[in-house]
Design a protein around this motif. Structure first.
Motif, PDB file in Angstrom:
ATOM      1  N   LEU A 337     -42.703  -3.708 -67.414  1.00 21.56           N
ATOM      2  CA  LEU A 337     -43.757  -4.720 -66.860  1.00 21.56           C
ATOM      3  C   LEU A 337     -43.462  -4.785 -65.435  1.00 21.56           C
ATOM      4  O   LEU A 337     -42.127  -4.380 -64.802  1.00 21.56           O
ATOM      5  CB  LEU A 337     -43.042  -6.072 -67.619  1.00 21.56           C
ATOM      6  N   PRO A 338     -44.373  -5.631 -64.734  1.00 18.13           N
ATOM      7  CA  PRO A 338     -44.182  -5.754 -63.419  1.00 18.13           C
ATOM      8  C   PRO A 338     -42.582  -6.450 -63.005  1.00 18.13           C
ATOM      9  O   PRO A 338     -42.355  -7.629 -63.610  1.00 18.13           O
ATOM     10  CB  PRO A 338     -45.303  -6.853 -63.056  1.00 18.13           C
ATOM     11  N   GLU A 339     -42.242  -5.954 -62.080  1.00 16.59           N
ATOM     12  CA  GLU A 339     -40.773  -6.369 -61.876  1.00 16.59           C
ATOM     13  C   GLU A 339     -40.740  -7.913 -61.244  1.00 16.59           C
ATOM     14  O   GLU A 339     -39.476  -8.703 -61.620  1.00 16.59           O
ATOM     15  CB  GLU A 339     -40.000  -5.392 -60.831  1.00 16.59           C
ATOM     16  N   THR A 340     -41.733  -8.322 -60.844  1.00 20.59           N
ATOM     17  CA  THR A 340     -41.763  -9.722 -60.342  1.00 20.59           C
ATOM     18  C   THR A 340     -42.115 -10.919 -61.371  1.00 20.59           C
ATOM     19  O   THR A 340     -42.158 -11.789 -61.198  1.00 20.59           O
ATOM     20  CB  THR A 340     -42.542  -9.990 -58.936  1.00 20.59           C
ATOM     21  N   ALA A 341     -42.502 -10.409 -62.641  1.00 21.66           N
ATOM     22  CA  ALA A 341     -43.256 -11.232 -63.749  1.00 21.66           C
ATOM     23  C   ALA A 341     -41.962 -12.314 -63.941  1.00 21.66           C
ATOM     24  O   ALA A 341     -40.887 -12.213 -64.174  1.00 21.66           O
ATOM     25  CB  ALA A 341     -43.374 -10.659 -64.670  1.00 21.66           C
ATOM     26  N   GLY A 342     -42.444 -13.603 -63.863  1.00 24.22           N
ATOM     27  CA  GLY A 342     -41.614 -14.813 -64.160  1.00 24.22           C
ATOM     28  C   GLY A 342     -40.536 -14.913 -63.081  1.00 24.22           C
ATOM     29  O   GLY A 342     -39.762 -15.920 -63.149  1.00 24.22           O
ATOM     30  N   LEU A 343     -40.643 -14.322 -61.806  1.00 23.92           N
ATOM     31  CA  LEU A 343     -39.759 -14.411 -60.989  1.00 23.92           C
ATOM     32  C   LEU A 343     -40.446 -14.679 -59.480  1.00 23.92           C
ATOM     33  O   LEU A 343     -39.703 -15.140 -58.512  1.00 23.92           O
ATOM     34  CB  LEU A 343     -38.794 -13.250 -60.778  1.00 23.92           C
ATOM     35  N   ALA A 344     -41.576 -14.822 -59.514  1.00 28.25           N
ATOM     36  CA  ALA A 344     -42.267 -15.054 -58.268  1.00 28.25           C
ATOM     37  C   ALA A 344     -42.328 -16.595 -57.783  1.00 28.25           C
ATOM     38  O   ALA A 344     -43.216 -17.148 -57.478  1.00 28.25           O
ATOM     39  CB  ALA A 344     -43.987 -14.647 -58.363  1.00 28.25           C
ATOM     40  N   LEU A 345     -41.097 -17.014 -57.501  1.00 20.17           N
ATOM     41  CA  LEU A 345     -40.714 -18.296 -57.319  1.00 20.17           C
ATOM     42  C   LEU A 345     -40.301 -18.527 -55.930  1.00 20.17           C
ATOM     43  O   LEU A 345     -39.233 -17.653 -55.719  1.00 20.17           O
ATOM     44  CB  LEU A 345     -39.826 -19.057 -58.222  1.00 20.17           C
ATOM     45  N   GLN A 346     -40.647 -19.316 -55.142  1.00 18.42           N
ATOM     46  CA  GLN A 346     -40.191 -19.582 -53.593  1.00 18.42           C
ATOM     47  C   GLN A 346     -38.807 -20.366 -53.602  1.00 18.42           C
ATOM     48  O   GLN A 346     -38.923 -21.064 -54.628  1.00 18.42           O
ATOM     49  CB  GLN A 346     -41.266 -20.038 -52.940  1.00 18.42           C
ATOM     50  N   PRO A 347     -38.200 -20.141 -52.955  1.00 23.14           N
ATOM     51  CA  PRO A 347     -36.858 -21.098 -52.884  1.00 23.14           C
ATOM     52  C   PRO A 347     -37.313 -22.596 -52.675  1.00 23.14           C
ATOM     53  O   PRO A 347     -38.390 -23.016 -52.021  1.00 23.14           O
ATOM     54  CB  PRO A 347     -36.202 -20.624 -51.482  1.00 23.14           C
ATOM     55  N   ILE A 348     -36.469 -23.482 -53.082  1.00 24.81           N
ATOM     56  CA  ILE A 348     -36.796 -24.789 -52.902  1.00 24.81           C
ATOM     57  C   ILE A 348     -36.005 -25.709 -51.856  1.00 24.81           C
ATOM     58  O   ILE A 348     -34.711 -25.084 -51.854  1.00 24.81           O
ATOM     59  CB  ILE A 348     -36.092 -25.771 -54.470  1.00 24.81           C
TER      60      ILE A 348
END
Length: 350
Positions: A337-348
């Protein structure tokens, strides 16, 4: 169209389990099928974690109540159970399952080293031989073909990403490495412990497990593999009164004329194009607030005042890149799967 991947999370009532649910809820290819939490069995996810009440999820169940029919409908298992309990559980799982283990049970290649540091013999030594250590950026091909991935510990992640390429390239002296590490309290888990009460940890900072922390042999394993000979490192962890984050200040002696700029250039080339490892300009050092809630690992460096020495600094969120985020990154690689799937969240921030 990619099929929906059915997910089981074993140990879903801990901080890592909650992070897995939070991140997977944004993943376009996954569906939660089984959530186990023996002490919370029968409760809803929202009752245990009110911030996740809106997530579509099955009720929590005891792992002993999961049937063969239930397992047949699952593709991937995330195991977020305590160390020394995971081995026997994973050994009983059906062969068709792909597994990412977030405990320490399969991280150490040598079962004798495991027994020394974790107080008992390994209960699944044959399974240990098949486990792949899942520091994704440094072993992506083997992760892709693995059935069982041992997710790295939170403390070892940043130092290994920073140091392994430098050891492999001969730019630093591998026998002269000092790692000063500081972590937020969530790294100790969600269980009630006197030493983690607010009155015990707030308004102060302390070293713990000095010269005896179980992540030391894990770090040494990775660095020794890079050096192709046994290494020991000076590693000291500290507990900081914050919820999330790990900052590692790493002191190294360089080889020849190498300086901070040389080391950063090597790391920049090594991690070029990586979505989650970012090398900062010389003199710019990362902070835990720069990675909070994200799957990023930031690496910076500066020349020491002592000739021939460089100070490296790494920052990660211990619950994301140090646990749940890296586990999902490994799953994505395992499944193509695309390695960034579910993880493309910028820092808070703040």
């Amino acid at each position: 169209m990619t099929k929906t991947v059915k997910i089981a999370i074993l140990g879903a009532s801990g901080y890592t389990g909650a992070e897995l649910v939070r991140l997977l809820d944004t993943h376009p290819n996954t569906e939660l099928a089984i959530l186990t939490a023996d002490r919370r069995a029968g409760q809803t996810l929202g009752a245990v974690f009110p911030h996740l009440a809106q997530v579509k999820a099955p009720p929590l169940v005891s792992i002993d109540d999961v049937t063969a029919e239930d397992w047949a409908g699952v593709d991937v298992v995330f195991c977020a159970l305590p160390h020394a309990t995971t081995q026997a559980v994973i050994a009983r799982l059906p062969e068709h399952l792909r597994i990412v283990d977030l405990s320490a049970d399969f991280r150490l290649f040598d079962t004798d080293v495991y027994a020394e540091w974790y107080g008992g013999p390994h209960k699944a030594p044959e399974l240990q031989k098949t486990a792949i250590y899942g520091l994704t950026e440094l072993d992506r091909e083997r992760v892709a073909n693995a059935r069982l991935v041992a997710n790295p510990g939170c403390y070892p992640t940043g130092p290994q990403l920073a140091l392994i390429p430098l050891i492999e390239s001969g730019l630093i002296e591998p026998d002269d490495i000092i790692i000063d590490a500081k972590s937020g309290v969530s790294g100790a888990g969600r269980g009630a412990k006197e030493g983690l009460l607010h009155g015990e940890v707030s308004e102060g900072l302390h070293a713990y497990a000095v010269a005896s922390h179980r992540h030391a042999p894990e770090i040494e394993q990775g660095l020794s593999r890079a050096a192709r000979r046994p290494l020991l490192v000076n590693f000291t962890p500290h507990l900081v009164p914050m919820n999330r984050g790990i900052l590692c200040t790493i002191y190294v002696r360089t080889v020849g004329e190498a300086d901070a700029g040389t080391l950063l250039s090597k790391l920049t080339v090594r991690f070029q194009g990586e979505p989650f490892v970012k090398v900062l300009p010389k003199g710019t050092l990362p902070q835990t607030r720069h990675v909070r809630g994200s799957n990023l690992c930031l690496i910076g460096a500066a020349d020491d005042r002592l000739p021939g020495r460089v100070i490296l600094v790494t920052a990660i969120d211990n619950l994301v890149k140090g646990a749940a985020g890296q586990a999902i990154q490994n799953m994505n690689v395992m499944l193509g799967l695309p390695e960034t799937a579910g993880l493309a969240l910028q820092p808070i921030f703040p």
